[in-house]
Scaffold this active site. Structure first.
Site, PDB file in Angstrom:
ATOM      1  N   HIS A   1      44.963  39.516  46.993  1.00 47.84           N
ATOM      2  CA  HIS A   1      46.573  39.943  47.052  1.00 47.84           C
ATOM      3  C   HIS A   1      47.302  38.744  47.798  1.00 47.84           C
ATOM      4  CE1 HIS A   1      45.840  44.276  46.213  1.00 47.84           C
ATOM      5  NE2 HIS A   1      44.554  43.689  46.463  1.00 47.84           N
TER       6      HIS A   1
ATOM      7  N   ASP B   1      53.225  44.978  48.275  1.00 52.48           N
ATOM      8  CA  ASP B   1      52.173  45.612  47.592  1.00 52.48           C
ATOM      9  C   ASP B   1      52.147  46.806  47.449  1.00 52.48           C
ATOM     10  OD1 ASP B   1      49.303  45.827  47.022  1.00 52.48           O
ATOM     11  OD2 ASP B   1      49.314  43.402  47.718  1.00 52.48           O
TER      12      ASP B   1
ATOM     13  N   ALA C   1      32.720  29.649  46.635  1.00 49.68           N
ATOM     14  CA  ALA C   1      33.028  28.432  45.471  1.00 49.68           C
ATOM     15  C   ALA C   1      34.337  28.044  45.404  1.00 49.68           C
ATOM     16  CB  ALA C   1      32.301  28.514  44.434  1.00 49.68           C
TER      17      ALA C   1
ATOM     18  N   SER D   1      40.395  36.832  38.687  1.00 53.49           N
ATOM     19  CA  SER D   1      39.793  35.802  38.176  1.00 53.49           C
ATOM     20  C   SER D   1      39.844  35.910  36.653  1.00 53.49           C
ATOM     21  CB  SER D   1      38.211  36.609  37.999  1.00 53.49           C
ATOM     22  OG  SER D   1      37.557  36.420  39.492  1.00 53.49           O
TER      23      SER D   1
ATOM     24  N   GLU E   1      42.445  33.431  36.054  1.00 49.14           N
ATOM     25  CA  GLU E   1      42.179  32.059  36.338  1.00 49.14           C
ATOM     26  C   GLU E   1      41.277  31.504  35.091  1.00 49.14           C
ATOM     27  OE1 GLU E   1      40.317  32.361  40.221  1.00 49.14           O
ATOM     28  OE2 GLU E   1      42.281  32.738  41.040  1.00 49.14           O
TER      29      GLU E   1
ATOM     30  N   ALA F   1      36.906  49.941  40.450  1.00 48.92           N
ATOM     31  CA  ALA F   1      38.389  49.918  40.547  1.00 48.92           C
ATOM     32  C   ALA F   1      38.946  49.292  38.997  1.00 48.92           C
ATOM     33  CB  ALA F   1      38.984  48.786  41.604  1.00 48.92           C
TER      34      ALA F   1
END
Ligand code: UDP
Length: 474
Positions: free
Chosen positions: A14, A121, A346, A368, A371, A386
C-alpha cells in the site's frame, strides 16, 4: 499553498502506490503533499522518497505497537508476519484519529486554509468521518484492481456464496456471466458466514465507510480492466477514476545490495525470455509440502529460474535460512547452474523489467500483476487469498495472459503440474504477445500530455478528478 493529505494503510503493497501517487500529485499539480502514517512506516516511506523532493512531506503520528498487543516495530510491514496482524492493524489504526485531527488543524492554521482533500486507503476509511466533520473533500484510493476491489466489496456486503448450495455463483454488481467459485473465497470471509464476528467487523465497517467517501481512485487502467472498473462503480456507488498503473520504476543495478546485484548479473548471462521468476509478494508463505512440490516442478520444467524463498508456514520467518530442511535434498547444488534461490526479499521491479524474464509464477497480488504486465511478462497464477483470486481471473479470462496452477482442496500443488504450466506459459507465444500488448496499453495510459499530445486515459482521469476537487474547494 494547496495541500493534499495522503493516508496509506500500513503495508508495503500500500505504501508504494501511495508514494507514487504523491509524486504524480506534486509533479503534475504542483500541490504540497503530506503523507501521514505511523513512525516506522514513515521510515519506510522516507526510504522511497528522493532526497531532492521538497513538496512531499512525511508526518508521523504517535503509535505504540505494544498498546495493541503487536510486537515491537510490527506496524512496519516490510514483510507482514501474519494476516492476523492485518486485522489488528485495521483496528489499531483508529487510535490515530485524535492525532490525525490535531495534525489537520495544525496544517490548516499554518497554511491559512484547510487541505484541498484527503486521499486515504480503503483500510483506513474511518478518515471519511474526520473529513466530513471538518468539511474536507475525501477520496478513497484502492491499491487493488477494479475487479478485485469490486468483487471484495460485493462479497463482504452481499455474501452471494451463502445464498446458493451451488459451488459457483454470480456476484451482485457484475454482469450475469461473471461467476466465482467457493474455492475463490478467502478464509476470513468464509469464516464470517455473513455475520459480523470480531474478525469480519473491521472489513465490513471499512467497506461501508469507503462508500460514504466522495470519490474513489483505483490503481488500474480503464481500458485494461473495463469490466472491473464498471463493476466497481456499480458496487461502490461512487464516481471512480482509474489512475494507474502507479508503480515505482527500477533502481539502477549499482544501487542494489550485493545479493541483488549478483542475481541481476546472473540474469544478464541468460537468454532473452528464458527465466521464470517465482515470488509470492510481501506476506505470503507456502507450506513445506507446497515448497517441495514447487522445487520439484521447477527442476522438472528444465527452465532457468529466480525463486524468492522464505521460511515455510510453521517456521519462524526471522530464523536463519535452512535450505536443507526446506528444500529437497541437494536441490541448490543440482540447480546451481540453472537457478538462483533468493533468500527472503528480491528486487522484484528490477527483475521483472529484465529482458531474460519469460514468465512470473506469482500469488497475483495486484502490485505484482501491474509490475509483471507493464513489462509484458505473462503470469503463472497461484492465488492464495484476498483479491488475488479475482486478479488471476481477470488475467486468465479477460486478458488471456495467465494460466493458473491446479490446487487441491487443501491448497496442495503437484510438481508435474507446475512443470507443465511453466512450459505452457514460457512457450505460449500468443500469451506473451497479449502480455506485451497489455503492457503497451498500461504505459500509454500514464503517458502523453506534452506538447499538445493526447493524454493517456489514466492521466486524463487524474486531471479530471482534481478539477472536480478544485471546484468543490473554491
Ligand atoms: N516485493 C519485492 N520483493 C519481494 C517481494 C515483494 O520488491 O521479494 C514487492 C513487489 O514488487 C510489490 C510488493 O512488494 O510491489 C508486493 O505487493 P503485491 O500487491 O504484489 O502483494 P502483497 O504483498 O500485497 O500480497
Amino acid at each position: 499553498m494547496k495541500r493534499v493529505i495522503l493516508f496509506p494503510f500500513m503495508a508495503q503493497g500500500h505504501l508504494i502506490p501511495f508514494m507514487q501517487l504523491a509524486h504524480l500529485i506534486s509533479h503534475r499539480k504542483g500541490y504540497t503533499v503530506t503523507i501521514v502514517n505511523t513512525p516506522s512506516n514513515i521510515d519506510t516511506l522516507r526510504s522511497l522518497l528522493p532526497s531532492t523532493s521538497t513538496t512531499i512531506h512525511l508526518s508521523s503520528l504517535p503509535f505504540n505497537p505494544s498498546d495493541h498487543n503487536l510486537p515491537p516495530n510490527s506496524e512496519s510491514t516490510h514483510t507482514l508476519p501474519s494476516p492476523l496482524h492485518i486485522l489488528t492493524l485495521l483496528r489499531s489504526s483508529e487510535s490515530l484519529r485524535p492525532h490525525f485531527i490535531r495534525l489537520l488543524s495544525d496544517l490548516s492554521s499554518s497554511d491559512g486554509r484547510p487541505p484541498l482533500c484527503i486521499i486515504a486507503d480503503v483500510f483506513v476509511a474511518w478518515t471519511v468521518e474526520v473529513a466530513r466533520d471538518l468539511g474536507i473533500h475525501h477520496a478513497v484510493f484502492t491499491t487493488c484492481g477494479g475487479c478485485g476491489t469490486a468483487a471484495y466489496f460485493s462479497l463482504w456486503l452481499h455474501s452471494p456464496h451463502l445464498k446458493t448450495p451451488d459451488s459457483s455463483f454470480g456476484v451482485p454488481g457484475f454482469p450475469d456471466g461473471f461467476r466465482l467459485d467457493r474455492s475463490q473465497i478467502s478464509g476470513v470471509l468464509k469464516a464470517s458466514r455473513g455475520a459480523d464476528d470480531e474478525r469480519s467487523y473491521s472489513f465490513r465497517r471499512y467497506i461501508r465507510l469507503s462508500m460514504e467517501s466522495d470519490a474513489m481512485l483505483c490503481n488500474t487502467v480503464e481500458e485494461v480492466e473495463a469490466l472491473g472498473v464498471k463493476a466497481l462503480r456499480v458496487v461502490s456507488g461512487l464516481p471512480v477514476w482509474a489512475v494507474g498503473p502507479l508503480l515505482r520504476g527500477p533502481k539502477p543495478v549499482s544501487s542494489l545490495n550485493h545479493d541483488s546485484r549478483a542475481c541481476m548479473e546472473w540474469m544478464d548471462s541468460r537468454a532473452r525470455g528464458s527465466v521464470v521468476y517465482v515470488s509470492f509478494g510481501s506476506q505470503n508463505r507456502v507450506t513445506a509440502s507446497q515448497m517441495r512440490e514447487l522445487a520439484l516442478g521447477l527442476e522438472m520444467s528444465g527452465r532457468d529460474f529466480v525463486w524468492v524463498v522464505r521460511a515455510p508456514v510453521g517456521f519462524d520467518p526471522e530464523e536463519e535460512f535452512r535450505a536443507e530442511e526446506w528444500l529437497p535434498e541437494g536441490f541448490e547444488e543440482r540447480m546451481k547452474n540453472r537457478g538462483v534461490v533468493v533468500r527472503g526479499w528480491a528486487p522484484q521491479v528490477e527483475i521483472l523489467s529484465h529482458a531474460s524474464v519469460g514468465a512470473f509464477l506469482s500469488h497475483c497480488g495486484w502490485n505484482s500483476v501491474l509490475e509483471s504486465l507493464s513489462n509484458g511478462v505473462p503470469v503463472i497464477g497461484w492465488p492464495m487469498g484476498a483479491d488475488q483470486y479475482y486478479n488471476a481471473k481477470v488475467m486468465v479470462e479477460e486478458l488471456g495472459v495467465c494460466v493458473e496452477l491446479k490446487r487441491g482442496l487443501e491448497g496442495e500443488i503437484d510438481g508435474g503440474d507446475v512443470a507443465r504450466v511453466v512450459g505452457v506459459v514460457m512457450d505460449g507465444g500468443e500469451m506473451k504477445r497479449r502480455a506485451v500488448e497489455v503492457g503497451v496499453k498500461m504505459r500509454a495510459a500514464m503517458g502523453g500530455g506534452e506538447g499538445g499530445e493526447r493524454r493517456g486515459s489514466s492521466l486524463e482521469a487524474f486531471d479530471d478528478f482534481f478539477d472536480k476537487v478544485e471546484a468543490f474547494y473554491n
